[in-house]
Write an enzyme that holds these catalytic residues in place. Structure first.
Site, short mmCIF file in Angstrom:
data_model
loop_
_atom_site.label_atom_id
_atom_site.label_comp_id
_atom_site.label_asym_id
_atom_site.label_seq_id
_atom_site.Cartn_x
_atom_site.Cartn_y
_atom_site.Cartn_z
N HIS A 179 0.85 -1.20 0.00
CA HIS A 179 0.00 0.00 0.00
C HIS A 179 0.88 1.24 0.00
CE1 HIS A 179 -3.36 -2.64 1.70
NE2 HIS A 179 -3.56 -2.43 0.42
N GLU A 182 1.63 3.82 3.02
CA GLU A 182 2.09 3.31 4.32
C GLU A 182 3.61 3.42 4.39
OE1 GLU A 182 0.13 -0.53 4.45
OE2 GLU A 182 -1.83 0.41 4.22
N GLU A 380 0.72 -5.07 11.00
CA GLU A 380 0.31 -3.68 10.85
C GLU A 380 1.18 -2.95 11.87
OE1 GLU A 380 -1.85 -2.16 8.86
OE2 GLU A 380 -2.97 -3.85 8.02
O1 0X9 Z 1 -6.80 -4.18 4.37
C1 0X9 Z 1 -5.64 -4.53 4.17
O2 0X9 Z 1 -5.22 -4.90 3.08
C2 0X9 Z 1 -4.65 -4.52 5.33
N1 0X9 Z 1 -4.88 -3.41 6.17
S1 0X9 Z 1 -4.43 -1.93 5.65
O3 0X9 Z 1 -5.00 -1.00 6.51
N2 0X9 Z 1 -2.88 -1.79 5.76
O4 0X9 Z 1 -4.84 -1.77 4.30
C3 0X9 Z 1 -4.81 -5.79 6.13
C4 0X9 Z 1 -4.28 -6.97 5.42
C5 0X9 Z 1 -4.54 -8.26 6.07
N3 0X9 Z 1 -5.80 -8.33 6.64
C6 0X9 Z 1 -6.94 -8.43 5.93
N4 0X9 Z 1 -6.87 -8.64 4.65
N5 0X9 Z 1 -8.04 -8.28 6.61
ZN ZN Z 2 -1.80 -1.79 4.05
#
Ligand code: 0X9
Ligand code: ZN
Length: 422
Positions: A179, A182, A380
């Site tokens: 991302h 980040e 995270e």
């Molecule tokens: O949503 C995401 O891709 C990740 N969080 S973020 O805020 N950095 O975007 C989490 C990735 C792993 N967890 C999930 N996919 N729930």
């Molecule tokens: Zn992320």
């Protein structure tokens, strides 16, 4: 005459492209709030605000979130929050000031070596990788994990110190910065690379020698560069959809249960568009094929920010993988190691689906499911916004170094690999 016209044409062309280049999104007077309330109230507020503007909204867990509010919408926002009984705390009154403080000045950039008290653009990060590969040519090399829409390479560093009998080591893969916004993820990752290369601490040198490391500071370099020079809150890739909207969420684009939870099929969605099909993005397509060709892949660790969480597969179901107990045990030791240098607590380890929210099409799930990789984690990192203060990068870097040391130590204790390095 023709030459004159040509000159005028060139002049317009240059002028047009350069004025386009200057359209940096300044976010002057944009407010950044931490908001707390029940899940439905937060969701309601999010929908109302996003109807008015493409408002950035980030849920770090079910009861709290952060929101970026344009100055002209501030009073409307406060009104809705009041009606919905959502508690608001102003974190930044003007995010443009924070954004300005994150980059090195031009003279610093020119005169100083790569360091960990500021954030760098992609070319400087890649230069750092080339520089260290030249400093340690016998056991490091720049590697290419894939390609991007804008034609960049996804570059990383392989660190593989020689073994006595040429024994093959387990591979430790680090995916960082998928991302774009980040920024602490790539910065921490280069910090960790520097630790592996230069630390004389025995635990760290042993860690370095135990694995064949494949470390990618940013697997979304187009997005990162865009976030660096145009829009600080950019998250996605930079591919152009058939309707003209730009980017897909590279952590919703992998070919495992694609397109189901926490994702959007609208190419204009600012945050979580899944792409037109699984692996529609050249970044995920090429990187996944690079990963699938690695023999002996033991660890796959992804770094994101923020919310202080340690997640294990799966992200889109609460089903537990067969070595879930081990993943949790190893993850706990990792967090304990982190607490040696930082007292702020992380949530987890647990499945992303249980700890955070269900989300489909993430790299972690694909790497676990498609490749059966034994030890897969998503961190995270810390913070309460995408702006981790640059002067505190070493703090997060030290913590990550400890957390990775914890992962390796407990995995070795549980017999996931054997090492005769003393
Ligand atoms: O949503 C995401 O891709 C990740 N969080 S973020 O805020 N950095 O975007 C989490 C990735 C792993 N967890 C999930 N996919 N729930
Ligand atoms: Zn992320």
């Amino acid at each position: 005459m023709i030459t004159k016209l040509f000159v005028i044409f060139i002049f317009f062309f240059i002028d047009f492209s350069s004025s386009k280049k200057l359209e940096y999104k300044k976010y002057n007077n944009y407010k950044y709030y931490d908001i707390k309330g029940d899940e439905r109230a937060l969701e309601h507020l999010k929908i109302l605000m996003q109807e008015k503007d493409d408002t950035l909204f980030y849920s770090s867990n079910r009861k709290s979130a952060q929101i970026l509010v344009a100055p002209e919408l501030n009073s409307v926002f406060l009104e809705i929050a009041k009606n919905d009984k959502v508690n608001t705390t102003l974190v930044y009154d003007d995010v443009s000031e924070v954004i300005r403080s994150e980059k090195p000045t031009i003279s610093r950039r020119k005169n100083k070596r790569f360091s960990w008290d500021t954030y760098y653009d992609i070319d400087d990060i890649y230069k750092y990788l080339s520089d260290v590969s030249r400093t340690y040519p016998l056991w490091t090399e720049v590697i290419v994990g894939g390609m991007t829409y804008e034609g960049r390479q996804i570059r990383g560093l392989r660190i593989n110190t020689p073994t006595e009998e040429g024994v093959e080591k387990p591979v430790f893969f680090i995916e960082s910065g998928i991302h774009a916004r980040e920024w602490i993820a790539p910065a921490t990752t280069t910090y960790f690379i520097n630790q592996l290369l230069t630390s004389s601490n025995r635990n760290v040198t042993r860690l370095r020698d135990q694995f064949d490391w494949r470390i990618f500071p940013t697997v979304n370099p187009d997005g990162y560069h865009y976030s660096y020079v145009f829009d600080r809150y950019w998250r996605k890739t930079r591919s152009i959809s058939s309707n003209g909207c730009i980017g897909a969420d590279p952590n919703r684009n992998w070919d495992y249960n694609w397109g189901q939870y926490s994702t959007s099929n609208n190419p204009c969605d600012y945050q979580v568009y899944a792409g037109s099909r699984p692996f529609s993005e050249i970044e995920t397509k090429t990187l996944s094929s690079y990963i699938s060709e690695i023999d002996n892949l033991l660890f796959y660790v992804a770094f994101h920010s923020y919310a202080s969480l340690l997640l294990v597969p799966y992200s889109d179901s609460t089903e537990h993988v067969h070595n879930y107990e081990d993943l949790v045990q190893i993850g706990k030791v990792s967090l304990d190691y982190g607490y040696r240098v930082n007292t702020e607590k992380y949530s987890g380890p647990g499945t992303a689906a249980e700890t955070l929210y269900k989300a489909s099409g993430g790299s972690m799930d694909w790497v676990r499911y498609a490749l059966n990789t034994p030890l897969v984690y998503t961190y995270e990192l810390r913070g309460s916004s995408f702006h981790w203060p640059p002067e505190k990068i070493p703090e997060q870097g030290e913590e990550v170094t400890q957390m990775i040391l914890g992962l390796a130590t407990e995995a070795e204790n549980l017999g996931y690999y054997y090492s005769d390095i003393a």
